[in-house]
Enzyme design. Structure first.
Site, PDB file in Angstrom:
ATOM      1  N   GLU A 101      46.333 -43.753  18.888  1.00 36.71           N
ATOM      2  CA  GLU A 101      46.591 -42.332  18.998  1.00 36.71           C
ATOM      3  C   GLU A 101      46.206 -41.952  20.518  1.00 36.71           C
ATOM      4  O   GLU A 101      46.839 -41.093  21.152  1.00 36.71           O
ATOM      5  CB  GLU A 101      45.733 -41.845  17.999  1.00 36.71           C
ATOM      6  CG  GLU A 101      46.628 -41.870  16.542  1.00 36.71           C
ATOM      7  CD  GLU A 101      45.588 -41.372  15.656  1.00 36.71           C
ATOM      8  OE1 GLU A 101      44.497 -41.707  15.372  1.00 36.71           O
ATOM      9  OE2 GLU A 101      46.382 -40.219  14.663  1.00 36.71           O
ATOM     10  N   GLU A 156      45.686 -47.301   9.559  1.00 33.53           N
ATOM     11  CA  GLU A 156      44.685 -46.476   8.731  1.00 33.53           C
ATOM     12  C   GLU A 156      44.969 -46.850   7.157  1.00 33.53           C
ATOM     13  O   GLU A 156      44.088 -46.539   6.371  1.00 33.53           O
ATOM     14  CB  GLU A 156      44.729 -45.191   8.924  1.00 33.53           C
ATOM     15  CG  GLU A 156      44.122 -44.793  10.404  1.00 33.53           C
ATOM     16  CD  GLU A 156      45.061 -45.305  11.821  1.00 33.53           C
ATOM     17  OE1 GLU A 156      46.115 -45.706  11.661  1.00 33.53           O
ATOM     18  OE2 GLU A 156      44.681 -44.632  12.889  1.00 33.53           O
TER      19      GLU A 156
END
Ligand code: NAI
Length: 702
Positions: free
Chosen positions: A110, A130
């Site tokens: 990210e 995730e």
């Protein structure tokens, strides 16, 4: 300024390096360091462009998930929020290029996505894993990825959590360039090019997704498909919501939706269970009671004795990890057959793409057959997997004790025999332990390392290190019948058989436990593992006087064995089989009816599914408490790792002991007492373990 993040200048380019070995996780210090660095550099007139990179072996592995543990929202109160850090990178008025090597996962990726460009070294992997912890990328990953590569590909990447290699990432547009040689030098050339052309920063947040770029029913269809893996279903649905927000809302609104969904995932029972399992697996690798500084012995060459089902799988597993393997069999024909079967398996792995073909060929070449124990003389570890027979195993242990070089570790793959007795038979019990693999040994993740009374600490550490190298989830067990896994499974199977006698059908029992989440119900499991194998264990224990005083104890599998109904391999067992399809069989039903009649057991018309689940699962958990009381396992989470990795226990329930905590110890104790009352408790089957009683007493509410 945090010393985790360092700034170095090369001319008008600033290089910002995350330096928190080994993984450059995005801890509070790292996040704050990045924030401070970017705020300062934006003001620094001498800087025209910025490179972000990681020191050591990777860019960043992502969030420091130890910060999450049990903290909920509080985890985010320290340091800068990662999405705030990403906003600062994104808003930089100077072009920012991520220079990625090794890997950039989760929050690490990210950060890279909030840079204006990404260049990577060959062999780099990127991804957003995730979902595997029941979470979603919470710092813009669900908003930037679809803007960058489109809704369909982004959904696939985020919901699978799988890593993406550099070439695929380039063709998808996730990255801008693969550079040979030093990745920072490559990034510098890239940024110099941008500056020369006068290119402005390209912000992913500014990209607007064209609603015509994906099918109109894409989200509806993906929502339906995304419910398959129960443990991941909650997070998967939330990810789809987030990507839909990216496709239909402004970036800022999408970010709000992402954060709300992230918090919902964080609070979900699935994520709690998956995070527990993640930490449990790491915890299992720790051996608390060996002297500090104990080092494992070096293992360069390995041996396997017995080239049957297990020996072959163990040899494949060792060779996959790069160990040369000498496989000893009883005669030349069997040795040749075993090596040929191992080669064929590697060929299959290579041609099916499960391994790279050249890697499979190299692994296959590591295995050689022999019939002489002299050839085991230079092995550092020898694992025996000969017939499960005490006399044969004792003789083999003695033979290996004499044949193996001093310092070699000798392991037995026995599932039921006393490792301490085998250790004594070897004449060198300090070098001896159990390494209990599960079938097929090169596929199943679980390895129980069985510590004998006299196993030396460095012998134990050696087996743990080999387990790590084989990428197994390795758990230490003390010596007892069945070790951790099969011992806890025993009351589960016992009750499934008792329920058959009371009138439940195999199909009903399996469906109830599969609805609870077990990968496979006990009747199908027995049929797959071999009814004869299960029965043999019961018969052996009977001979040794180890069975409870209960005439109906495990009579079903013993009777099926007598009738030659060995399960899938004979086409008949608890079920009959058409191919691999299990079909309820009136002939088997007649066997259960007859056994019940002979035992004087009244058939009940209806047995609730909830009773089936409780009768099978609760004594399994209770046995876990007994195992802990006896010191057979170090910690309750080890039992969870065993059942999640080796027995298909539902991941969303976090393992039997975690499940017990969630369901409530008092509830568990009360249900055991309920069955003690309704079923009778002559054998003590339903007596709550002392430690469970204590927990129940200290948790009055549930
Ligand atoms: P298997 O019967 O398929 O293979 C045993 C092999 O040992 C045979 O190929 C035999 O020729 C060889 N052998 C016997 N005596 C020998 C000797 N003196 N020297 C060299 N080779 C000899 O048995 P399987 O299923 O592979 O089991 C082996 C061990 O693994 C047993 O201790 C069993 O309890 C254990 N185990 C089996 C599991 C399973 O699912 N089959 C799971 C976990 C453990």
């Amino acid at each position: 300024m945090s010393n985790v993040v360092q700034i170095q200048k090369q001319g008008n380019i600033a290089i910002v390096t995350m330096n928190l070995p080994p993984m450059n996780v995005l801890s509070a210090a790292n996040r704050s360091g990045l924030y401070d660095a970017f705020t300062a550099l934006d003001q620094d007139a001498s800087v025209a462009g910025i490179i972000v990179t990681g020191a050591g072996r990777c860019f960043s592995a992502g969030a420091d998930i130890t910060e999450f543990k049990g903290k909920g929202d509080a985890a985010f109160s320290e340091g800068r929020d990662l999405s705030v850090v990403c906003d600062v990178l994104d808003a930089s008025t100077k072009p920012v290029v991520a220079a990625i090597h090794g890997f950039a996962f989760g929050g690490g990726f990210e950060v890279a996505l909030s840079c204006h460009y990404r260049v990577v070294a060959p062999g780099t992997q990127v991804g957003l894993p995730e979902v595997n912890l029941g979470l979603l990328p919470g710092a813009g990953g669900t908003q930037r990825t679809p803007r960058l590569i489109g809704v369909e590909q982004a959904t696939k990447i985020i919901t699978s959590g799988a890593p993406v290699d550099a070439k695929s990432a380039l063709s998808l547009g996730l990255i801008d360039q693969i550079v040979e040689g030093d990745v920072i030098a490559g990034a510098k050339v890239f940024i110099d090019g941008l500056l020369a052309k006068g290119d402005k920063p390209r912000r992913i947040r500014d990209i607007v997704i064209d609603p015509g770029s994906f099918p109109a029913d894409f989200f509806a269809k993906t929502r339906v498909a995304g419910t398959k893996k129960r443990a991941l279903a909650f997070a998967t649905q939330r990810i789809i919501d987030c990507v839909e927000a990216a496709a239909t809302k402004s970036f800022d609104e999408g970010m709000k939706a992402e954060w709300a969904n992230f918090l919902a995932c964080m609070a979900s029972s699935e994520s709690g269970a998956l995070q527990h399992a993640f930490f449990a697996q790491r915890e299992a690798a720790k051996v608390p009671d060996v002297p500090a500084g104990t080092k494992e012995r070096s293992v360069k060459k390995t041996g396997v004795v017995g080239g049957g089902t297990m020996g072959r799988g163990i040899a494949i597993s060792l060779a996959m990890a790069g160990y040369p393997v000498t496989l000893m069999e009883a005669d030349a024909a069997r040795a040749e057959a075993a090596v040929a079967a191992i080669r064929a398996e590697f060929e299959k792995l290579g041609s099916s793409g499960k391994m790279k073909a050249e890697q499979a060929a190299a692994s296959a070449a590591l295995v050689t057959g022999t019939i002489s124990d002299k050839d085991l003389g230079d092995c550092d570890l020898v694992i025996e997997a000969v017939f499960e027979n005490f006399e044969i195993k004792k003789a083999m242990s003695a033979q290996l004790g004499a044949a193996c070089k001093p310092g070699a570790v000798i392991a037995s793959n026995t599932s039921t025999l006393d490792v301490d007795v085998l250790a004594q038979a070897s004449g060198r019990p300090a070098d001896f332990l159990g390494m209990h693999f599960f079938s097929p040994a090169h596929v199943m993740k679980l390895l129980e390392v069985v510590r004998g009374k006299e196993t030396a600490p460095d012998t134990l550490m050696t087996a743990m290190a080999v387990g790590r190298k084989l990428q197994k989830h390795t758990v230490i067990s003390g010596v007892c019948f069945g070790f951790i896994g099969n011992r806890m499974l025993e009351p589960y199977v016992r009750e499934s058989e008792a329920l058959l006698l009371e009138g439940a059908t195999p199909g009903q029992i399996d469906r109830a436990l599969e609805a609870f989440g077990m990968a496979m119900g006990p009747c199908r499991m027995m049929d797959l593992a071999g009814v004869d194998v299960g029965a043999k264990t019961v018969i052996e224990r009977d001979k040794d006087g180890m069975l409870p005083d209960d005439p109906t104890y495990r009579v079903v599998c013993r009777e099926l064995e007598k009738l030659g109904r060995f399960g899938q391999k004979t086409g008949k067992g608890y079920y009959r089989y058409e191919g691999r399809n299990a079909i309820e069989d009136p002939e088997a039903q007649a066997v259960f009816d007859d056994l019940a009649r002979r035992a004087g057991i009244a058939r009940r018309n209806a047995i609730e599914d909830s009773e089936i689940v409780e009768r099978c699962i609760l004594p399994l958990i209770n046995e876990g408490f007994l195992i802990l009381e006896e010191g057979i396992a170090y910690r309750s989470s080890d039992l969870d790792t065993v059942f999640l990795s080796g027995y298909g226990f539902p991941a969303e329930r976090g393992g039997p002991m975690y499940y017990a905590g969630q369901a409530g110890h008092k509830w568990l104790r009360d249900r055991l007492l309920h069955y003690a009352e309704t079923r009778g408790n002559a054998q003590g089957y339903w007596a709550p373990a002392r430690s469970l009683e204590a927990l129940a007493a200290s948790t009055p509410k549930k």
